[in-house]
Write a protein that holds these residues in place. Structure first.
Motif, PDB file in Angstrom:
ATOM      1  N   PRO A 180       0.828  -1.217   0.000  1.00  0.00           N
ATOM      2  CA  PRO A 180       0.000   0.000   0.000  1.00  0.00           C
ATOM      3  C   PRO A 180       0.859   1.263   0.000  1.00  0.00           C
ATOM      4  CG  PRO A 180      -0.788  -1.584   1.628  1.00  0.00           C
ATOM      5  CD  PRO A 180       0.531  -2.090   1.149  1.00  0.00           C
ATOM      6  N   ASP A 224       0.416   3.855   1.687  1.00  0.00           N
ATOM      7  CA  ASP A 224       0.588   4.412   3.028  1.00  0.00           C
ATOM      8  C   ASP A 224       1.387   3.501   3.962  1.00  0.00           C
ATOM      9  OD1 ASP A 224      -1.252   2.400   3.420  1.00  0.00           O
ATOM     10  OD2 ASP A 224      -2.748   3.635   4.441  1.00  0.00           O
ATOM     11  N   TYR A 276      -1.238  -5.537  16.369  1.00  0.00           N
ATOM     12  CA  TYR A 276      -1.206  -4.692  15.173  1.00  0.00           C
ATOM     13  C   TYR A 276      -2.534  -4.770  14.432  1.00  0.00           C
ATOM     14  CZ  TYR A 276       3.766  -4.654  16.150  1.00  0.00           C
ATOM     15  OH  TYR A 276       4.975  -4.492  16.765  1.00  0.00           O
ATOM     16  N   ASP A 277      -3.007  -3.615  13.971  1.00  0.00           N
ATOM     17  CA  ASP A 277      -4.175  -3.530  13.105  1.00  0.00           C
ATOM     18  C   ASP A 277      -3.670  -3.579  11.669  1.00  0.00           C
ATOM     19  OD1 ASP A 277      -6.418  -2.911  11.650  1.00  0.00           O
ATOM     20  OD2 ASP A 277      -6.722  -0.919  12.508  1.00  0.00           O
ATOM     21  N   GLY A 295      -7.999  -9.260  10.358  1.00  0.00           N
ATOM     22  CA  GLY A 295      -7.349  -7.964  10.233  1.00  0.00           C
ATOM     23  C   GLY A 295      -6.488  -7.539  11.403  1.00  0.00           C
ATOM     24  N   TRP A 296      -6.422  -8.366  12.442  1.00  0.00           N
ATOM     25  CA  TRP A 296      -5.560  -8.081  13.579  1.00  0.00           C
ATOM     26  C   TRP A 296      -4.454  -9.136  13.659  1.00  0.00           C
ATOM     27  CZ3 TRP A 296      -6.216  -3.787  16.680  1.00  0.00           C
ATOM     28  CH2 TRP A 296      -7.434  -3.099  16.539  1.00  0.00           C
ATOM     29  N   THR A 298      -4.962  -4.320   8.916  1.00  0.00           N
ATOM     30  CA  THR A 298      -5.798  -3.774   7.848  1.00  0.00           C
ATOM     31  C   THR A 298      -5.330  -2.372   7.475  1.00  0.00           C
ATOM     32  OG1 THR A 298      -7.702  -5.049   8.607  1.00  0.00           O
ATOM     33  CG2 THR A 298      -8.155  -3.163   7.175  1.00  0.00           C
ATOM     34  N   HIS A 299      -4.855  -1.632   8.466  1.00  0.00           N
ATOM     35  CA  HIS A 299      -4.397  -0.258   8.243  1.00  0.00           C
ATOM     36  C   HIS A 299      -2.894  -0.098   8.471  1.00  0.00           C
ATOM     37  CE1 HIS A 299      -8.718   0.003   9.505  1.00  0.00           C
ATOM     38  NE2 HIS A 299      -8.767   0.730   8.408  1.00  0.00           N
ATOM     39  N   ASP A 300      -2.241  -1.147   8.903  1.00  0.00           N
ATOM     40  CA  ASP A 300      -0.807  -1.088   9.228  1.00  0.00           C
ATOM     41  C   ASP A 300      -0.133  -2.292   8.585  1.00  0.00           C
ATOM     42  OD1 ASP A 300       1.709  -0.812  10.333  1.00  0.00           O
ATOM     43  OD2 ASP A 300       1.086  -1.183  12.402  1.00  0.00           O
ATOM     44  N   TRP A 301       0.177  -2.183   7.307  1.00  0.00           N
ATOM     45  CA  TRP A 301       0.623  -3.300   6.480  1.00  0.00           C
ATOM     46  C   TRP A 301       1.903  -3.941   6.993  1.00  0.00           C
ATOM     47  CZ3 TRP A 301      -1.746  -5.954   2.750  1.00  0.00           C
ATOM     48  CH2 TRP A 301      -0.992  -6.743   1.888  1.00  0.00           C
TER      49      TRP A 301
END
Length: 457
Positions: A161, A163, A420-421, A389-390, A423-426
């Motif tokens: 990603p 980001d 770690y999340d 996702g976690w 889904t938003h923290d690859w």
């Protein structure tokens, strides 16, 4: 460990449904106590549904003089054959098998399991490949600069990603490139050049096998699943690398000055070589850690490409869903229309735990949620759990290159856990455990539930 009779392999399932089946390269499934020429052979590839086997038995092999078998017979094609290398020889044998099968029965479906030694140590490409890669000067700026370059290329290619964050360098564990002297840099560049040559050489020979499928006019309707990786990159070569990984396994770390005596023959039959740990960490960019650390993606995440021209039209498309290697067999069974057998040789079969990835073949489902909701990870006591996702991640208590450390006496209680999340923290950059104690407990309980279910401890 053994593969029990209630878990028929994909080779056996496909064989029983009319496929020709073969296995080339590494066989690290046969137990050590059955790995001799007197058998028994029920845990060898030929005893597990693969009609033909050409490869080595064990975790790794000298590519110049391997512990090589054809089916269950030891063979020695390298004797009197200077320059012979298994990486080319197994491609030759696979191409021969494909051609022979086509000559006899061109309509027969086939399953070819291809497992080269590369890039597991020892890194042993041919001199031509070493020169080709060395001439590119890919590693002259060192491992820290390489991480930045790889990270930028990954974003440019769109395989991570935009980001995503690059995880920090582990300054408490590994030296930065700028802290090295000239002799160290020279040796370490050589190690990386030989490793990269081995990777390029292996990839080239795999390409020859795929080319043979195309030459037979069968590429369009052949499903190819290409997985590149050795778990994560291996950090078992010591912080300075080694001309013989057997030395490292016995706790002997040669100083750089001693290793320089092997500089000109690095990767040849006179070495059983491995690279310095910082290269492994760099090759795991953008993640933390390496092989043997299953709680972080640097120890588990693999590059995978799937091709099936007659079916997959989204050429070059990228998929982001979480999946695991246990999903490969369900995928093959779904696309072939073969149900998992309930009985094999009179033995009731256990259910297959994975899920199919075939839904990702359609561009319209590129962003569909993954049906793989939960997955435990464990290796040598280090634990992790993915769940919707976690990611719960045990923090290692010793680095994987400390091969002679004491065993973890109580792995159930030995570790601090991070959350770690993903889904938003690859890249598992930001630990959110302190802000989510209830989620940590939920994940921890679920992880030990999986451990109990699958007999991990």
């Amino acid at each position: 460990s053994i593969i029990a009779k209630d878990k028929a392999t994909i080779g056996r399932i496909l064989l029983d449904n009319g496929f020709a089946t073969s296995w080339f390269g590494k066989d690290h499934n046969t137990p050590a106590f059955e790995a001799s020429a007197i058998g028994p052979f029920d845990q060898w590839p030929t005893g597990m549904g693969f009609e033909y086997f050409y490869g080595f038995v064990g975790g790794d092999a000298n590519q110049w003089e391997p512990n090589l078998f054809r089916n269950t017979t030891a063979i020695y094609p390298y004797i009197g054959n200077p320059g012979w290398n298994l990486t080319t020889a197994m491609a030759d044998d696979a191409v021969s098998w494909l051609n022979q099968l086509n000559d006899i029965n061109p309509s027969m479906s086939f399953f070819l399991y291809y497992v080269p030694g590369g890039t597991h140590a020892p890194h042993q490409p041919t001199p031509e490949w070493i020169k080709k890669i060395s001439d590119l000067h890919l590693f002259d700026k060192g491992w820290n600069d390489l991480r930045d370059q790889i990270f930028a290329n990954q974003k440019k290619l769109g395989v991570i990603p935009q980001d995503a964050k690059l995880t920090p360098w582990p300054d408490k564990l590994l030296r930065r490139w700028d802290a090295l002297n000239d002799e160290e840099k020279k040796l370490f560049i050589r190690q990386a050049d030989v490793y990269a040559a081995y990777l390029a050489y292996t990839d080239h020979e795999i390409g020859r096998v795929i080319q043979a499928v195309e030459d037979l006019g069968k590429l369009d309707n052949t499903l190819i699943i290409y997985i590149s990786g050795d778990n994560g990159a291996s950090a078992e070569g010591s912080p300075n690398g080694t001309p013989s990984e057997v030395l490292q396994f016995n706790g002997i770390e040669l100083p750089v000055a001693e290793q320089m005596k092997f500089y000109d023959v690095w990767g040849s039959e006179r070495t059983y070589n491995h690279m310095a740990v910082p290269w492994a960490w760099a090759f795991d960019t953008p993640y933390k850690w390496t092989k043997q650390i299953p709680s972080f993606f640097g120890g588990t995440r693999q590059g995978m490409a799937i091709s099936w021209p007659a079916r997959i039209k989204d050429t070059g498309g990228v998929r982001w869903q979480f999946h695991h290697v246990i999903d490969i067999v369900p995928t093959i069974l779904q696309v072939t229309g073969i149900p998992q057998p309930t009985m094999v040789d009179g033995v009731k079969q256990k259910p297959i735990e994975g899920v199919s990835m075939a839904y990702t073949f359609d561009k319209a489902k590129a962003d569909a949620p993954s049906p793989h909701h939960i997955q435990y990870f464990e290796m040598m006591g280090v634990q992790g759990l993915y769940k919707d996702g976690w990611m719960l991640s045990a923090v290692p208590v010793r680095p994987p290159w400390s091969l002679l450390g004491k065993a973890i006496q109580d792995p159930a209680n030995a570790y601090k856990f991070e959350l770690y999340d993903v889904t938003h923290d690859w890249t598992q950059y930001t630990d959110v455990a302190a802000a989510n104690p209830d989620k940590v407990k939920e994940m921890h309980d679920a992880m030990f539930g999986e451990f109990a279910k699958y007999q991990v401890f």
